[in-house]
Design a protein around this motif. Structure first.
Motif, PDB file in Angstrom:
ATOM      1  N   SER A  90      -6.272   2.825  -2.405  1.00  0.00           N
ATOM      2  CA  SER A  90      -6.522   1.605  -2.011  1.00  0.00           C
ATOM      3  C   SER A  90      -8.149   1.111  -1.823  1.00  0.00           C
ATOM      4  CB  SER A  90      -5.899   0.935  -1.045  1.00  0.00           C
ATOM      5  OG  SER A  90      -4.379   0.909  -1.380  1.00  0.00           O
ATOM      6  N   ARG A 110      -1.257   1.321  -4.982  1.00  0.00           N
ATOM      7  CA  ARG A 110      -0.141   0.316  -4.655  1.00  0.00           C
ATOM      8  C   ARG A 110       1.138   0.508  -5.496  1.00  0.00           C
ATOM      9  NH1 ARG A 110      -2.874  -4.069  -1.992  1.00  0.00           N
ATOM     10  NH2 ARG A 110      -4.696  -2.910  -1.108  1.00  0.00           N
ATOM     11  N   ILE A 117       0.834  -1.208  -0.060  1.00  0.00           N
ATOM     12  CA  ILE A 117      -0.070  -0.154  -0.205  1.00  0.00           C
ATOM     13  C   ILE A 117       0.797   1.147   0.029  1.00  0.00           C
ATOM     14  CG2 ILE A 117      -1.843   1.417   1.314  1.00  0.00           C
ATOM     15  CD1 ILE A 117      -2.910  -1.175   2.366  1.00  0.00           C
ATOM     16  N   GLY A 162      -0.862  -4.736   2.428  1.00  0.00           N
ATOM     17  CA  GLY A 162      -0.899  -4.787   0.961  1.00  0.00           C
ATOM     18  C   GLY A 162      -1.521  -6.527   0.655  1.00  0.00           C
TER      19      GLY A 162
END
Length: 92
Positions: A16, A75, A10, A47
């Motif tokens: 996100s 990302r 991230i 992530g």
């Protein structure tokens, strides 16, 4: 065909969240096309990971850059060719 582990750390949590639906559609399409072996998020919220099936790193880079998470700047990505060892029965 080779397997590639792609880490998606991230960069921007708001983006996100915003681009999650498009990312999930992208993954579903990749699974249906046989380009994605597996995927999932990390339980610590850092992530996720996608295992791609491709002929080359260049092919994976091209595909990963189309992921809405990556193209939006939500990302980052890190690609590693993965020499998988398993006793599981794999799809053809």
């Amino acid at each position: 065909m080779k397997y590639y582990a792609v880490f998606l750390p991230i960069i921007n949590i708001e983006k996100s969240q915003q681009f999650r639906p498009q990312h999930l559609e992208f993954l579903e399409k990749g699974r249906n096309e046989g380009k994605i072996f597996a995927n999932g998020k990390f339980s610590d919220g850092s992530g996720g990971l996608v295992i791609y099936i491709a002929e080359s790193t260049d092919e994976v880079v091209e595909t990963v850059r189309q992921d809405p998470y990556v193209s939006s700047g939500a990302r980052g990505y890190e690609i590693h060719e993965w020499e998988m060892v398993t006793r599981a029965i794999l799809p053809q």
